[in-house]
Design a protein around this motif. Structure first.
Motif, PDB file in Angstrom:
ATOM      1  N   SER A 124      -6.381   1.823   4.538  1.00  0.00           N
ATOM      2  CA  SER A 124      -6.267   0.751   3.539  1.00  0.00           C
ATOM      3  C   SER A 124      -5.461  -0.412   4.091  1.00  0.00           C
ATOM      4  CB  SER A 124      -5.612   1.293   2.254  1.00  0.00           C
ATOM      5  OG  SER A 124      -6.443   2.243   1.631  1.00  0.00           O
ATOM      6  N   TYR A 148       0.764  -3.174  -6.259  1.00  0.00           N
ATOM      7  CA  TYR A 148       0.669  -1.955  -5.456  1.00  0.00           C
ATOM      8  C   TYR A 148      -0.791  -1.538  -5.319  1.00  0.00           C
ATOM      9  CZ  TYR A 148       5.701  -1.280  -6.118  1.00  0.00           C
ATOM     10  OH  TYR A 148       7.065  -1.433  -6.124  1.00  0.00           O
ATOM     11  N   GLU A 174      -5.810   7.755   4.116  1.00  0.00           N
ATOM     12  CA  GLU A 174      -6.246   6.681   3.213  1.00  0.00           C
ATOM     13  C   GLU A 174      -5.280   5.499   3.286  1.00  0.00           C
ATOM     14  OE1 GLU A 174      -6.788   8.065  -0.748  1.00  0.00           O
ATOM     15  OE2 GLU A 174      -8.349   9.515  -0.213  1.00  0.00           O
ATOM     16  N   TRP A 175      -3.993   5.802   3.351  1.00  0.00           N
ATOM     17  CA  TRP A 175      -2.981   4.738   3.468  1.00  0.00           C
ATOM     18  C   TRP A 175      -3.221   3.923   4.734  1.00  0.00           C
ATOM     19  CZ3 TRP A 175       0.544   3.885   7.359  1.00  0.00           C
ATOM     20  CH2 TRP A 175       1.549   2.937   7.104  1.00  0.00           C
ATOM     21  N   GLY A 182       4.216   9.472   0.808  1.00  0.00           N
ATOM     22  CA  GLY A 182       4.715   8.246   1.421  1.00  0.00           C
ATOM     23  C   GLY A 182       6.226   8.115   1.316  1.00  0.00           C
ATOM     24  N   VAL A 209       0.861  -1.186   0.000  1.00  0.00           N
ATOM     25  CA  VAL A 209       0.000   0.000   0.000  1.00  0.00           C
ATOM     26  C   VAL A 209       0.898   1.236   0.000  1.00  0.00           C
ATOM     27  CG1 VAL A 209      -1.842   1.245   1.172  1.00  0.00           C
ATOM     28  CG2 VAL A 209      -1.778  -1.259   1.258  1.00  0.00           C
ATOM     29  N   VAL A 210       0.680   2.134  -0.964  1.00  0.00           N
ATOM     30  CA  VAL A 210       1.562   3.287  -1.172  1.00  0.00           C
ATOM     31  C   VAL A 210       0.771   4.585  -1.052  1.00  0.00           C
ATOM     32  CG1 VAL A 210       3.125   4.442  -2.786  1.00  0.00           C
ATOM     33  CG2 VAL A 210       3.019   1.939  -2.710  1.00  0.00           C
ATOM     34  N   ASN A 211       1.309   5.498  -0.274  1.00  0.00           N
ATOM     35  CA  ASN A 211       0.804   6.872  -0.237  1.00  0.00           C
ATOM     36  C   ASN A 211       1.552   7.635  -1.325  1.00  0.00           C
ATOM     37  OD1 ASN A 211       0.335   9.586   0.244  1.00  0.00           O
ATOM     38  ND2 ASN A 211       0.903   9.530   2.403  1.00  0.00           N
ATOM     39  N   GLU A 238      -2.579   2.020  -4.493  1.00  0.00           N
ATOM     40  CA  GLU A 238      -2.258   3.436  -4.367  1.00  0.00           C
ATOM     41  C   GLU A 238      -3.310   4.168  -3.539  1.00  0.00           C
ATOM     42  OE1 GLU A 238      -1.670   5.116  -8.211  1.00  0.00           O
ATOM     43  OE2 GLU A 238       0.292   4.155  -8.484  1.00  0.00           O
ATOM     44  N   THR A 239      -2.824   5.054  -2.661  1.00  0.00           N
ATOM     45  CA  THR A 239      -3.700   5.941  -1.888  1.00  0.00           C
ATOM     46  C   THR A 239      -3.171   7.364  -2.031  1.00  0.00           C
ATOM     47  OG1 THR A 239      -2.404   5.658   0.150  1.00  0.00           O
ATOM     48  CG2 THR A 239      -4.216   4.107  -0.234  1.00  0.00           C
ATOM     49  N   GLY A 285       1.965  -2.188   4.638  1.00  0.00           N
ATOM     50  CA  GLY A 285       2.482  -0.833   4.638  1.00  0.00           C
ATOM     51  C   GLY A 285       3.903  -0.828   5.165  1.00  0.00           C
TER      52      GLY A 285
END
Length: 305
Positions: A234, A222, A230-231, A206, A200-202, A224-225, A242
């Motif tokens: 999620s 991946y 949101e990250w 991030g 999970v990527v901000n 995406e947030t 994460g």
């Protein structure tokens, strides 16, 4: 009517005077550029503009040294008086002055508290804390004066940075993750196993994303947030793993999350970023950078950074 070649002050700005004074004091374009937080070519252009506006040569330049001309020496006396008077006027109003510090999530502790306290004691100004999803975007829009940036993502040539220190990375996953049994069962993760992760990527701010694996050795999947909240949710919802600086393990208390050690991961740098063209000659920014680096040194000495 102005005679041909006569000096006109119409194009001279405060930045020209500060640039000339810095070079004259340092006898070096390189050192003066570092003091003013601008590039050396930009400083050279600014001094050249001043000389052209005045119609005189203020500095003698060679490959080995910089020296004042006779006219430059006389002009410097008046410039320093003018700048001193201007700075005195600023000091009188400084109790109302603010410097806007942008950040996306969790200012580092105790660095932030020490840096802010040092700056405010030394200047009488205040730090306005501006929480934003993307501090670099806020910097571009001049919504903040300086931004705290985590991670090693390239920022582009228009942004200057100073490195403060590095944070260690940890992994975080949902406590109840039925979709990835192998990930759920692990008590620790290894950076070298990244290809097996769903990460999970901000994308806005991030610290860990595709840019951390330039050779394509990163995760194959991946999620995406667009911001930290949101990250966080999620990951809590079991969308994937994460990766985050270890400050999060101390400061985030979310019942649906579990933090795990992450071995072999590169550290995550913490930097301050600013746009030089928006801060040329900014006394407050220079003083804040000084306070930030002093706070970093104090934290390092105490083993807290």
């Amino acid at each position: 009517m102005t005679a041909p070649g006569a000096a006109s002050a119409s194009g001279i700005e405060l930045r020209h005077l500060r640039a000339f004074a810095a070079v004259a004091r340092r006898r070096s374009f390189t050192q003066a550029a570092e003091e003013l937080l601008i590039t050396q070519p930009a400083l050279s252009r600014t001094v050249a503009q001043l000389e052209a506006a005045l119609g005189v040569r203020l500095l003698e330049r060679s490959s080995r040294h910089v020296a004042l001309t006779d006219t430059g020496s006389e002009f410097l006396v008046h410039v320093e008086r003018a700048l001193a008077a201007f700075d005195t006027a600023l000091a009188a109003a400084r109790h109302e002055a603010t410097l806007r510090l942008g950040f996306s999530w969790l200012l580092p502790d105790p660095w932030a508290q020490r840096a802010i306290a040092r700056f405010e004691r030394a200047t009488g100004a205040q730090v306005e804390l501006v929480r934003c999803d993307d501090p670099l975007d806020a910097l571009d829009r001049e919504g903040v004066d300086v931004a705290l940036v985590r991670g090693g993502r390239p920022l582009g040539p228009a942004v200057r940075t100073v490195h403060l220190y590095d944070e260690q990375r940890v992994a975080v996953r949902a406590r109840e993750d039925a979709t990835k049994a192998s990930e759920s069962a692990a008590d620790a993760l290894r950076w070298r196993d990244a290809r097996e992760w769903t990460l999970v990527v901000n994308t806005a701010s991030g610290t860990t994303g595709p840019w951390c694996w330039p050779d394509g050795d990163g995760p194959r999947r991946y999620v995406e947030t667009a911001n930290f909240d949101e990250w966080l949710e999620s990951v809590a919802a079991g969308r994937g793993l994460g990766i985050v600086p270890d400050v999060a393990e101390r400061r985030i208390h979310h019942p649906a999350l579990r933090f795990l050690p992450l071995t072999g991961a590169p550290p995550s740098p913490v930097r301050l970023a600013w746009r030089p063209e928006a801060n040329t000659g900014s006394t407050l920014l220079r003083r804040f950078l000084d306070a930030a680096l002093d706070a970093t040194a104090t934290c390092n000495d105490a083993g807290q950074a």
